[in-house]
Design an enzyme around this catalytic site. Structure first.
Site, PDB file in Angstrom:
ATOM      1  N   SER A 176       0.890  -1.161   0.181  1.00 32.41           N
ATOM      2  CA  SER A 176      -0.109   0.039  -0.178  1.00 32.41           C
ATOM      3  C   SER A 176       0.885   1.209  -0.061  1.00 32.41           C
ATOM      4  O   SER A 176       0.560   2.348  -0.614  1.00 32.41           O
ATOM      5  CB  SER A 176      -0.969  -0.022   1.236  1.00 32.41           C
ATOM      6  N   ARG A 204       0.114   3.683  -3.110  1.00 28.23           N
ATOM      7  CA  ARG A 204      -0.541   4.800  -2.880  1.00 28.23           C
ATOM      8  C   ARG A 204       0.135   6.085  -3.723  1.00 28.23           C
ATOM      9  O   ARG A 204      -0.644   6.726  -4.380  1.00 28.23           O
ATOM     10  CB  ARG A 204      -0.278   5.174  -1.450  1.00 28.23           C
ATOM     11  N   ASN A 223      -1.751   7.685  -7.105  1.00 29.92           N
ATOM     12  CA  ASN A 223      -2.140   9.337  -7.119  1.00 29.92           C
ATOM     13  C   ASN A 223      -1.559   9.637  -8.435  1.00 29.92           C
ATOM     14  O   ASN A 223      -2.122  10.691  -9.177  1.00 29.92           O
ATOM     15  CB  ASN A 223      -1.486   9.667  -5.845  1.00 29.92           C
TER      16      ASN A 223
END
Lengths: 80, 299
Positions: B222, B226, B230
Protein backbone atom coordinates in the site's frame (compact mmCIF):
# COMPACT_ATOMS: atom_id res chain seq x y z
CA UNK A 1 -17.12 -7.56 -27.62
CA UNK A 2 -19.97 -5.16 -26.84
CA UNK A 3 -20.82 -7.18 -23.76
CA UNK A 4 -17.19 -7.04 -22.56
CA UNK A 5 -17.10 -3.27 -23.11
CA UNK A 6 -20.33 -2.82 -21.21
CA UNK A 7 -19.17 -4.93 -18.30
CA UNK A 8 -15.84 -3.07 -18.13
CA UNK A 9 -17.73 0.24 -18.09
CA UNK A 10 -19.95 -1.01 -15.25
CA UNK A 11 -16.96 -2.35 -13.34
CA UNK A 12 -15.07 0.94 -13.65
CA UNK A 13 -18.11 2.85 -12.44
CA UNK A 14 -18.52 0.52 -9.46
CA UNK A 15 -14.82 0.63 -8.54
CA UNK A 16 -14.70 4.43 -8.58
CA UNK A 17 -18.19 4.98 -7.18
CA UNK A 18 -18.05 2.60 -4.22
CA UNK A 19 -14.50 3.66 -3.41
CA UNK A 20 -15.49 7.31 -3.51
CA UNK A 21 -18.44 6.58 -1.19
CA UNK A 22 -16.21 5.08 1.46
CA UNK A 23 -13.47 7.69 1.17
CA UNK A 24 -15.94 10.59 1.29
CA UNK A 25 -17.78 9.25 4.33
CA UNK A 26 -14.49 8.62 6.11
CA UNK A 27 -12.96 12.00 5.31
CA UNK A 28 -16.23 13.76 6.12
CA UNK A 29 -16.45 12.14 9.54
CA UNK A 30 -12.83 12.90 10.28
CA UNK A 31 -13.09 16.50 9.05
CA UNK A 32 -16.13 17.05 11.24
CA UNK A 33 -14.35 15.64 14.27
CA UNK A 34 -11.33 17.82 13.47
CA UNK A 35 -13.49 20.96 13.39
CA UNK A 36 -15.21 19.88 16.61
CA UNK A 37 -11.98 19.30 18.45
CA UNK A 38 -10.23 22.42 17.19
CA UNK A 39 -13.24 24.49 18.26
CA UNK A 40 -12.92 23.02 21.75
CA UNK A 41 -9.15 23.28 21.95
CA UNK A 42 -7.83 25.79 19.40
CA UNK A 43 -4.27 25.39 20.72
CA UNK A 44 -4.18 21.83 19.36
CA UNK A 45 -5.18 22.92 15.87
CA UNK A 46 -1.74 22.71 14.25
CA UNK A 47 -0.81 19.36 15.74
CA UNK A 48 -4.16 17.92 14.71
CA UNK A 49 -3.96 19.39 11.22
CA UNK A 50 -0.78 17.45 10.40
CA UNK A 51 -2.34 14.23 11.64
CA UNK A 52 -5.55 14.93 9.73
CA UNK A 53 -3.70 15.41 6.44
CA UNK A 54 -1.76 12.21 7.07
CA UNK A 55 -5.01 10.33 7.68
CA UNK A 56 -6.61 11.89 4.59
CA UNK A 57 -3.79 10.39 2.60
CA UNK A 58 -4.31 7.01 4.26
CA UNK A 59 -8.08 7.02 3.78
CA UNK A 60 -7.71 8.22 0.21
CA UNK A 61 -5.22 5.51 -0.68
CA UNK A 62 -7.63 2.64 -1.35
CA UNK A 63 -9.88 4.95 -3.37
CA UNK A 64 -7.02 6.40 -5.41
CA UNK A 65 -5.54 2.96 -6.09
CA UNK A 66 -8.98 1.83 -7.23
CA UNK A 67 -9.35 4.90 -9.43
CA UNK A 68 -5.97 4.28 -10.99
CA UNK A 69 -6.87 0.66 -11.75
CA UNK A 70 -10.30 1.65 -13.09
CA UNK A 71 -8.78 4.34 -15.32
CA UNK A 72 -6.26 1.82 -16.56
CA UNK A 73 -9.03 -0.71 -17.34
CA UNK A 74 -11.07 2.00 -19.00
CA UNK A 75 -8.33 3.44 -21.17
CA UNK A 76 -6.99 0.06 -22.21
CA UNK A 77 -10.49 -1.14 -23.17
CA UNK A 78 -12.10 1.90 -24.79
CA UNK A 79 -9.15 3.79 -26.27
CA UNK A 80 -7.72 1.15 -28.55
CA UNK B 1 -1.10 23.48 -26.40
CA UNK B 2 1.51 21.57 -28.37
CA UNK B 3 -0.43 18.42 -27.51
CA UNK B 4 -3.43 19.32 -29.56
CA UNK B 5 -1.45 20.45 -32.60
CA UNK B 6 0.78 17.41 -32.56
CA UNK B 7 -2.21 15.09 -32.25
CA UNK B 8 -4.21 16.89 -34.94
CA UNK B 9 -1.37 17.22 -37.42
CA UNK B 10 -0.31 13.62 -37.29
CA UNK B 11 -3.86 12.35 -37.34
CA UNK B 12 -3.54 9.98 -34.39
CA UNK B 13 -6.69 8.83 -32.64
CA UNK B 14 -7.18 9.68 -28.99
CA UNK B 15 -6.55 6.04 -28.07
CA UNK B 16 -3.23 6.03 -29.87
CA UNK B 17 -2.32 9.32 -28.23
CA UNK B 18 -2.94 7.95 -24.72
CA UNK B 19 -1.27 4.62 -25.48
CA UNK B 20 1.77 6.43 -26.87
CA UNK B 21 2.05 8.54 -23.76
CA UNK B 22 1.68 5.54 -21.48
CA UNK B 23 4.58 3.65 -23.08
CA UNK B 24 7.97 3.87 -21.42
CA UNK B 25 11.25 4.44 -23.20
CA UNK B 26 12.62 1.04 -22.21
CA UNK B 27 15.20 -1.51 -23.16
CA UNK B 28 12.87 -3.46 -25.48
CA UNK B 29 11.81 -0.40 -27.49
CA UNK B 30 8.08 -0.88 -27.23
CA UNK B 31 5.21 -1.72 -24.93
CA UNK B 32 5.98 -4.24 -22.23
CA UNK B 33 3.90 -7.36 -22.91
CA UNK B 34 4.02 -9.38 -19.70
CA UNK B 35 2.83 -7.70 -16.49
CA UNK B 36 6.01 -8.77 -14.70
CA UNK B 37 9.16 -8.85 -16.80
CA UNK B 38 12.42 -8.46 -14.93
CA UNK B 39 14.48 -8.02 -18.10
CA UNK B 40 12.89 -4.66 -19.01
CA UNK B 41 14.53 -1.44 -17.83
CA UNK B 42 12.57 1.82 -18.13
CA UNK B 43 15.35 4.20 -19.10
CA UNK B 44 13.15 7.30 -18.80
CA UNK B 45 12.15 6.66 -15.18
CA UNK B 46 15.74 5.83 -14.23
CA UNK B 47 17.07 8.93 -15.99
CA UNK B 48 14.56 11.40 -14.54
CA UNK B 49 14.72 10.04 -11.00
CA UNK B 50 18.53 10.13 -10.93
CA UNK B 51 18.68 13.54 -12.62
CA UNK B 52 16.24 15.00 -10.08
CA UNK B 53 18.22 13.43 -7.23
CA UNK B 54 21.42 15.01 -8.55
CA UNK B 55 19.73 18.42 -8.92
CA UNK B 56 18.25 18.24 -5.43
CA UNK B 57 21.58 17.18 -3.92
CA UNK B 58 23.42 19.98 -5.71
CA UNK B 59 20.96 22.64 -4.56
CA UNK B 60 20.98 21.41 -0.96
CA UNK B 61 24.80 21.17 -1.01
CA UNK B 62 25.13 24.73 -2.33
CA UNK B 63 22.73 26.04 0.32
CA UNK B 64 24.53 24.12 3.08
CA UNK B 65 27.94 25.36 1.90
CA UNK B 66 26.84 28.97 1.90
CA UNK B 67 24.84 28.73 5.12
CA UNK B 68 25.62 31.41 7.65
CA UNK B 69 24.84 31.70 11.33
CA UNK B 70 23.95 35.35 10.81
CA UNK B 71 20.82 36.62 9.08
CA UNK B 72 19.80 33.82 6.69
CA UNK B 73 18.83 34.52 3.10
CA UNK B 74 15.53 33.44 1.62
CA UNK B 75 16.76 30.11 0.25
CA UNK B 76 18.54 29.24 3.45
CA UNK B 77 15.44 30.15 5.44
CA UNK B 78 13.26 27.91 3.29
CA UNK B 79 15.66 24.97 3.57
CA UNK B 80 15.93 25.49 7.32
CA UNK B 81 12.15 25.42 7.65
CA UNK B 82 12.05 22.18 5.66
CA UNK B 83 14.79 20.56 7.74
CA UNK B 84 13.16 21.63 10.99
CA UNK B 85 9.77 20.30 9.83
CA UNK B 86 11.29 16.90 9.10
CA UNK B 87 13.21 16.85 12.39
CA UNK B 88 10.04 17.73 14.32
CA UNK B 89 8.09 14.95 12.63
CA UNK B 90 10.91 12.47 13.24
CA UNK B 91 11.11 13.40 16.92
CA UNK B 92 7.41 12.69 17.31
CA UNK B 93 7.69 9.17 15.91
CA UNK B 94 11.18 7.84 16.69
CA UNK B 95 12.38 8.18 20.25
CA UNK B 96 15.89 6.81 19.86
CA UNK B 97 18.33 9.70 19.33
CA UNK B 98 20.86 7.38 17.73
CA UNK B 99 18.42 6.15 15.07
CA UNK B 100 17.32 9.71 14.38
CA UNK B 101 20.80 10.54 13.10
CA UNK B 102 20.10 8.24 10.16
CA UNK B 103 16.32 8.38 9.90
CA UNK B 104 15.86 12.18 9.87
CA UNK B 105 18.16 12.71 6.84
CA UNK B 106 16.44 9.72 5.22
CA UNK B 107 13.07 11.39 5.73
CA UNK B 108 14.35 14.68 4.29
CA UNK B 109 15.81 12.88 1.27
CA UNK B 110 12.57 11.00 0.64
CA UNK B 111 10.47 14.14 0.98
CA UNK B 112 12.52 16.28 -1.40
CA UNK B 113 13.08 13.49 -3.91
CA UNK B 114 9.46 12.33 -4.05
CA UNK B 115 8.26 15.93 -4.19
CA UNK B 116 10.50 16.71 -7.17
CA UNK B 117 9.55 13.49 -8.97
CA UNK B 118 5.86 14.22 -8.41
CA UNK B 119 6.34 17.82 -9.52
CA UNK B 120 7.34 16.61 -13.01
CA UNK B 121 3.55 16.36 -13.48
CA UNK B 122 3.37 20.16 -13.70
CA UNK B 123 5.29 20.24 -16.97
CA UNK B 124 2.88 20.20 -19.95
CA UNK B 125 2.12 16.57 -20.86
CA UNK B 126 3.67 16.94 -24.31
CA UNK B 127 6.66 19.18 -23.61
CA UNK B 128 9.30 16.57 -22.84
CA UNK B 129 7.89 13.84 -25.15
CA UNK B 130 7.92 16.29 -28.08
CA UNK B 131 11.47 17.44 -27.35
CA UNK B 132 12.46 13.80 -27.10
CA UNK B 133 10.71 13.06 -30.40
CA UNK B 134 12.80 15.78 -32.07
CA UNK B 135 16.04 14.42 -30.63
CA UNK B 136 15.09 10.84 -31.47
CA UNK B 137 14.15 11.76 -35.03
CA UNK B 138 17.30 13.86 -35.49
CA UNK B 139 19.38 10.89 -34.37
CA UNK B 140 18.06 8.96 -37.36
CA UNK B 141 15.42 6.78 -35.66
CA UNK B 142 11.71 6.51 -36.41
CA UNK B 143 10.13 9.41 -34.49
CA UNK B 144 6.85 7.49 -34.07
CA UNK B 145 8.59 5.14 -31.67
CA UNK B 146 10.01 7.94 -29.51
CA UNK B 147 8.35 7.04 -26.22
CA UNK B 148 8.93 9.02 -23.04
CA UNK B 149 7.19 9.29 -19.68
CA UNK B 150 8.37 12.20 -17.61
CA UNK B 151 6.91 11.40 -14.16
CA UNK B 152 9.06 8.77 -12.44
CA UNK B 153 6.58 8.25 -9.58
CA UNK B 154 3.88 7.31 -12.11
CA UNK B 155 6.05 4.26 -12.79
CA UNK B 156 5.13 1.48 -10.36
CA UNK B 157 8.68 0.12 -10.48
CA UNK B 158 10.05 3.30 -8.90
CA UNK B 159 7.45 3.53 -6.12
CA UNK B 160 7.56 -0.18 -5.28
CA UNK B 161 11.36 -0.01 -5.32
CA UNK B 162 11.23 2.78 -2.76
CA UNK B 163 8.70 1.00 -0.55
CA UNK B 164 10.75 -2.23 -0.71
CA UNK B 165 13.80 -0.25 0.40
CA UNK B 166 11.78 1.11 3.32
CA UNK B 167 10.79 -2.49 4.18
CA UNK B 168 14.45 -3.52 4.21
CA UNK B 169 15.30 -0.60 6.52
CA UNK B 170 12.42 -1.66 8.81
CA UNK B 171 13.72 -5.25 8.92
CA UNK B 172 17.22 -3.94 9.67
CA UNK B 173 15.96 -1.85 12.59
CA UNK B 174 13.82 -4.73 13.86
CA UNK B 175 16.95 -6.89 14.09
CA UNK B 176 19.14 -4.07 15.37
CA UNK B 177 16.84 -2.90 18.17
CA UNK B 178 15.36 -6.22 19.32
CA UNK B 179 18.09 -8.65 18.31
CA UNK B 180 17.46 -11.69 16.12
CA UNK B 181 16.00 -13.68 19.02
CA UNK B 182 13.84 -10.83 20.28
CA UNK B 183 12.43 -10.16 16.84
CA UNK B 184 11.80 -13.86 16.17
CA UNK B 185 9.98 -14.02 19.52
CA UNK B 186 7.88 -11.02 18.54
CA UNK B 187 7.05 -12.56 15.15
CA UNK B 188 5.33 -15.57 16.74
CA UNK B 189 3.78 -13.84 19.76
CA UNK B 190 2.98 -10.32 18.67
CA UNK B 191 -0.63 -9.48 17.90
CA UNK B 192 -2.48 -12.19 19.85
CA UNK B 193 0.04 -13.15 22.54
CA UNK B 194 0.91 -16.72 23.48
CA UNK B 195 -0.28 -19.43 25.83
CA UNK B 196 1.17 -21.80 28.45
CA UNK B 197 -0.50 -24.78 26.76
CA UNK B 198 2.07 -25.94 24.14
CA UNK B 199 -0.54 -26.97 21.52
CA UNK B 200 -2.35 -23.63 21.76
CA UNK B 201 1.01 -21.83 21.77
CA UNK B 202 2.01 -23.48 18.46
CA UNK B 203 -1.35 -22.65 16.86
CA UNK B 204 -1.18 -19.08 18.12
CA UNK B 205 2.40 -18.90 16.85
CA UNK B 206 1.30 -19.75 13.32
CA UNK B 207 -1.59 -17.30 13.47
CA UNK B 208 0.65 -14.55 14.85
CA UNK B 209 3.31 -15.20 12.23
CA UNK B 210 0.72 -15.11 9.45
CA UNK B 211 -0.63 -11.81 10.80
CA UNK B 212 2.87 -10.31 10.94
CA UNK B 213 3.55 -11.47 7.39
CA UNK B 214 0.28 -9.94 6.17
CA UNK B 215 1.12 -6.73 8.00
CA UNK B 216 4.55 -6.38 6.38
CA UNK B 217 3.28 -7.25 2.90
CA UNK B 218 0.24 -4.97 3.03
CA UNK B 219 2.27 -2.10 4.51
CA UNK B 220 4.83 -2.32 1.73
CA UNK B 221 2.36 -2.75 -1.12
CA UNK B 222 0.00 0.00 0.00
CA UNK B 223 2.98 2.31 0.62
CA UNK B 224 4.15 2.01 -2.98
CA UNK B 225 0.72 1.68 -4.59
CA UNK B 226 -0.59 4.83 -2.88
CA UNK B 227 2.03 7.07 -4.46
CA UNK B 228 1.82 5.28 -7.81
CA UNK B 229 -1.98 5.40 -7.90
CA UNK B 230 -2.12 9.11 -7.13
CA UNK B 231 0.50 10.05 -9.68
CA UNK B 232 -0.73 7.68 -12.39
CA UNK B 233 -4.32 8.87 -12.04
CA UNK B 234 -3.11 12.48 -12.08
CA UNK B 235 -0.99 11.99 -15.18
CA UNK B 236 -3.79 10.16 -17.00
CA UNK B 237 -6.26 12.93 -16.18
CA UNK B 238 -3.88 15.55 -17.60
CA UNK B 239 -3.72 13.48 -20.81
CA UNK B 240 -7.50 13.10 -20.99
CA UNK B 241 -7.86 16.87 -20.49
CA UNK B 242 -5.33 17.48 -23.28
CA UNK B 243 -7.54 15.34 -25.55
CA UNK B 244 -10.34 17.91 -25.16
CA UNK B 245 -8.18 20.49 -26.89
CA UNK B 246 -7.22 17.91 -29.49
CA UNK B 247 -10.83 17.95 -30.69
CA UNK B 248 -10.06 21.30 -32.40
CA UNK B 249 -11.32 21.22 -36.00
CA UNK B 250 -11.36 24.94 -36.83
CA UNK B 251 -13.06 28.10 -35.61
CA UNK B 252 -16.51 26.62 -34.92
CA UNK B 253 -18.61 26.55 -31.77
CA UNK B 254 -17.86 22.98 -30.48
CA UNK B 255 -14.12 23.45 -30.99
CA UNK B 256 -14.10 26.74 -29.10
CA UNK B 257 -16.15 25.20 -26.28
CA UNK B 258 -13.75 22.25 -26.07
CA UNK B 259 -10.83 24.69 -26.07
CA UNK B 260 -12.28 26.68 -23.16
CA UNK B 261 -13.17 23.45 -21.37
CA UNK B 262 -9.58 22.27 -21.81
CA UNK B 263 -8.19 25.47 -20.30
CA UNK B 264 -10.61 25.49 -17.34
CA UNK B 265 -10.25 21.78 -16.56
CA UNK B 266 -6.45 21.82 -16.90
CA UNK B 267 -6.19 24.88 -14.64
CA UNK B 268 -8.50 23.39 -12.00
CA UNK B 269 -6.77 20.01 -12.00
CA UNK B 270 -3.29 21.59 -11.96
CA UNK B 271 -4.20 23.68 -8.90
CA UNK B 272 -5.66 20.65 -7.12
CA UNK B 273 -2.62 18.66 -8.14
CA UNK B 274 -0.30 21.06 -6.29
CA UNK B 275 -1.99 19.84 -3.11
CA UNK B 276 -1.77 16.19 -4.18
CA UNK B 277 1.92 16.41 -5.07
CA UNK B 278 2.98 18.00 -1.79
CA UNK B 279 0.60 15.86 0.29
CA UNK B 280 1.73 12.58 -1.25
CA UNK B 281 5.41 13.45 -0.77
CA UNK B 282 4.65 14.32 2.86
CA UNK B 283 2.62 11.14 3.40
CA UNK B 284 5.32 8.96 1.84
CA UNK B 285 7.85 10.50 4.22
CA UNK B 286 5.57 10.28 7.27
CA UNK B 287 4.71 6.64 6.62
CA UNK B 288 8.39 5.80 6.21
CA UNK B 289 9.02 7.40 9.60
CA UNK B 290 6.01 5.65 11.18
CA UNK B 291 7.02 2.23 9.83
CA UNK B 292 10.61 2.66 11.05
CA UNK B 293 9.19 3.88 14.37
CA UNK B 294 7.08 0.70 14.60
CA UNK B 295 10.26 -1.33 14.12
CA UNK B 296 11.60 0.34 17.27
CA UNK B 297 8.65 -0.52 19.48
CA UNK B 298 8.39 -3.83 21.27
CA UNK B 299 5.01 -5.40 21.81
Amino acid sequence: MDQVNGLVALACGLIIGLGANGACIGIGMMGGKYLDSSARQPELMNALQVKMFLLIGLIDAAFIIGTGIALWFGTSTFLK
Amino acid sequence: MSAEHAAAQQGVTSGEYIAHHLTYFNSIGGKQQAIIDWSVINYDSVFFSIALAVIASLVMWLVARRASAGIPGRVQGAVEMLVEMVIDQTKGVIHSAESRKFVAPLGLTIFIWVFLMNAMDFLPVDLLPNIWRGIYGAAGHDAHHAYLRAVPTADINITMGMSLTVLLICLYYNVKIKGIGGWAHELVTAPFGTSKNPVVAVILGFVNFAMQLIEFVSKTISHGMRLFGNMFAGELLFMLIALMGAAWTGANVPSVLFFIGDLVAALAWAIFHILVVALQAFIFMMLTLVYIGQAHEGH
